[in-house]
Design an enzyme around this catalytic site. Structure first.
Site: not given
Length: 667
Positions: A364, A394, A424, A457
């Site tokens: 992402r 997603r 990932h 984050y």
């Protein structure tokens, strides 16, 4: 080794644990220590989270029920039982949200910010509202009659609509989609807003002239959004994902939210959408409150928001970035420390004539990504550039498709990962020609290569020029882009090959120390039942275990004879806790990873785990864990019944402390 029986009562249900996490998010809207607009933002986050939960998790359970699957999950609940408990718990949370939202509206009013219902508008603002409706709203509305010649429209997932009930035999219902292109909160003057749907409802007679209208109310449909990709049958994965995205908008309904409505209206929507009573959620506050994000961004009141934090830029990177990475290993803790050194590494590599190749995983990255731009420039400059793009990330699929196509057009080798697995792992490798031969520069992270989320984050970046780590990363890229087979790795561990095996062995080795053992693990979610069982075994041996788990945790702490040596806390605050850091006292070992301790991360994803060996880097990560374990302001303690409690004395906020601490802890 003494074993713990695999008993359902020892595990917390995953879905109910997630709802407990979203409850903690909601609690932040109630926390008076948070600035007022930040509290409003947490309401938006709560609803955004809930939307995704229903689109994926609830939809998945409903499909199991429809398929006749009654097999219980490892916590002992069948899909049907889970759906009933989810419905009950969600209603509890929504009742609390109604109270919280109304409280915040009152507090905003005292600060000169008011969101009006149309009927509450003073005459002066009502004239402005009516004028706005006539000029901007009415021309773009599309009223849809529903009768014998006009079937019920196929409404996209999460679309916001108004249903109008008529008092005539010819036309009983009409539907008006609330347009997305207009502001949800219409600004009438500074500090004064009105709900867009209220404007429409007040003027609904103009949309259905000569009709007697009984009632108009808002509703919202949530649909199954879990895309199923048959990768083994797909000739073109990108094309297959694009098809899936088109289907997602019109998946099977799983939830109806409605604000009022007569019994006839409710029955009509229930039948048309083929939903059960447990799928219908009446609301006493406006629907679609994830739109509060937009209001938060629009209102320029710094006094009602968190003070801005300027990430610390470590001085070792003020020199040429390749020299900094080559001179010694570095660990950066974002957002407290700047993500810029990672971006600069890619940007310098794009222009450096000595750089031969760049390989990077992209999961992402967000919009207008400087990293994507740098990869394109590198390819245009004649370097070998490979981007492993995860199309199946997603809700980021559409964005990823757009810039994957752009990268391909610019000459980047774009690879869509390994069939059947999501890539990932957060890996970047730069191959550079130097005096003594080829040198690899590597970044391994716990978070995405996204400059925007890197500001909110909490994640760890590990930068190194270690030859063995570089060789391992090179092998991982080769198995992703070529024929997937177990690579021979020396310092890294990889899912789905041996990452879980390594975690289990580390826990078992700690158990051998008994009361001298110590484990501290920080992650987003803890679900895997086998790993949880290993933690139970270690606890029974006397190992002291502290777990910092932001979201889902299926482990039950505090069970006599099983887990009384395990403490679990969750920190929810200004920053989203996203880092994965693992400490084991035996051998004084510290690891970072892209993987949570979940079955999907161990078995259905390409993930990486790396041991941090540099002494100062290890001390930094250990200190971060130590600081977070002291949190009493934003930490909640998991109880054995699956609920969380807060500390009575909330006098230490680890996130606020870390903003200052990173400037003191210099590598």
């Amino acid at each position: 080794m003494e074993s713990v029986k695999f008993e359902p009562k020892l595990f917390i249900n995953r879905e109910l644990s997630w709802l407990e996490f979203n409850k903690r998010v909601l609690e932040e809207s109630e926390d008076e220590s948070n600035p007022l607009l930040e509290r409003l933002k947490f309401i938006a986050i709560f609803f955004t989270n809930l939307d995704e939960f229903f689109m994926i998790r609830v939809a998945g359970l409903k499909k199991q029920v429809e398929a006749g699957i009654n097999k219980p999950s490892f916590d002992g609940l069948t899909p049907r039982e889970q759906l009933k408990k989810i419905s009950r718990k969600t209603r509890e949370l929504l009742r609390q949200t109604e109270k919280d939202y109304n409280t915040l509206l009152g507090l905003l009013k005292s600060e000169g910010i008011r969101i009006y219902k149309y009927r509450e508008l003073p005459k002066r603002l009502k004239r402005k509202a009516d004028s706005y409706f006539e000029e901007f709203v009415f021309p773009i509305l599309t009223p849809l009659a529903v009768d014998l010649t006009h079937p019920f429209p196929h409404l996209p997932s999460l679309s916001f609509n108004i249903i109008v009930e008529m008092l005539s035999r010819e036309l009983r219902f009409g539907i008006i989609p609330v347009p997305k292109v207009l502001p949800r909160f219409v600004k009438l003057e500074e500090g004064s807003y009105v709900y867009l749907e209220d404007l429409i409802i007040n003027n609904v007679q103009e949309l259905f002239p000569q009709q007697r209208i009984r009632e108009a109310t808002t509703f919202r449909v949530t649909r199954d959004a879990d895309i199923v990709i048959q990768e083994d049958e797909a000739d073109d994965l990108l094309e297959e994902v694009e098809k899936g995205l088109r289907k997602r908008r019109f998946g099977k309904p799983v939830r109806l939210e409605i604000s009022g409505g007569t019994e006839l209206t409710l029955s009509y929507l229930k039948d048309e959408l083929e939903l059960l009573d447990e799928d219908i959620y009446p609301m006493k506050i406006p629907l679609n409150l994830s739109d509060l994000w937009k209001l938060y961004r629009e209102i320029d009141r710094p006094d009602l928001k968190f003070p801005p934090h300027v990430p610390y830029y470590p001085p070792q990177f003020e020199v040429e970035v390749f020299s900094a990475v080559k001179s010694r290993d570095s660990v950066l803790f974002h957002p407290y420390e700047s993500f810029d050194p990672v971006v600069e590494l890619v940007e310098e590599a794009a222009e450096d004539p000595n750089v031969l190749a760049i390989k990077q995983t992209l999961y992402r990255v967000g919009r207008n990504s400087p990293i994507v731009e740098a990869l394109s420039r590198a390819a245009q400059n004649g370097k070998e550039v490979t981007a492993v793009v995860e199309l199946k990330a997603r809700f980021d699929e559409e964005s990823n498709i757009v810039w994957a196509k752009k990268l391909e057009e610019d000459g980047v080798h774009v690879v869509y990962g390994v069939p059947g697995l999501k890539t990932h792992a957060k890996l970047l490798m730069i191959v550079r020609k130097e005096e003594n031969g080829i040198k690899r520069y590597v970044h391994l992270g716990t978070g995405n290569y996204n400059v925007e989320t890197a500001k909110i984050y909490s994640d760890v970046s590990f930068l190194t020029a270690d030859d063995t780590v570089g060789e391992d990363v090179s092998r991982i890229f080769n198995v992703i882009t070529g024929y997937f087979h177990p690579p021979s790795l020396k310092k890294l561990y990889m899912s789905p090959i041996n990452l879980k095996e390594k975690i289990v062995s580390l826990i078992r080795e700690e158990a051998e120390l008994g009361e001298e053992g110590r484990i501290v693990a920080k992650m987003n979610s803890l679900v895997d039942p086998e790993v949880i069982s290993e933690l139970y075994r270690a606890s029974r041996k006397g190992v002291k275990i502290d777990l910092i788990v932001r979201g889902i945790c299926c482990l039950r702490p505090g069970i006599k004879g099983v887990s009384e040596n395990i403490r679990v806390i969750s920190i929810v605050g200004k920053y989203l806790e996203h880092a994965r850091i693992f400490y084991f006292r035996r051998g004084d070992r510290v690891f970072i990873s892209s993987a949570d301790w979940m079955p999907r991360n161990f078995h259905r994803r390409v993930e990486a785990l790396v041991q941090i060996e540099d002494k100062k880097c290890k001390e930094k990560l250990k200190k971060i864990l130590e600081i977070q374990l002291k949190d009493t302001a934003k930490a909640r303690i998991l109880q054995s019944d699956g609920t969380y409690v807060r500390y009575e004395k909330r006098d230490f906020n680890s996130q606020e402390y870390l903003e200052r601490w990173v400037r003191e802890f210099s590598l």
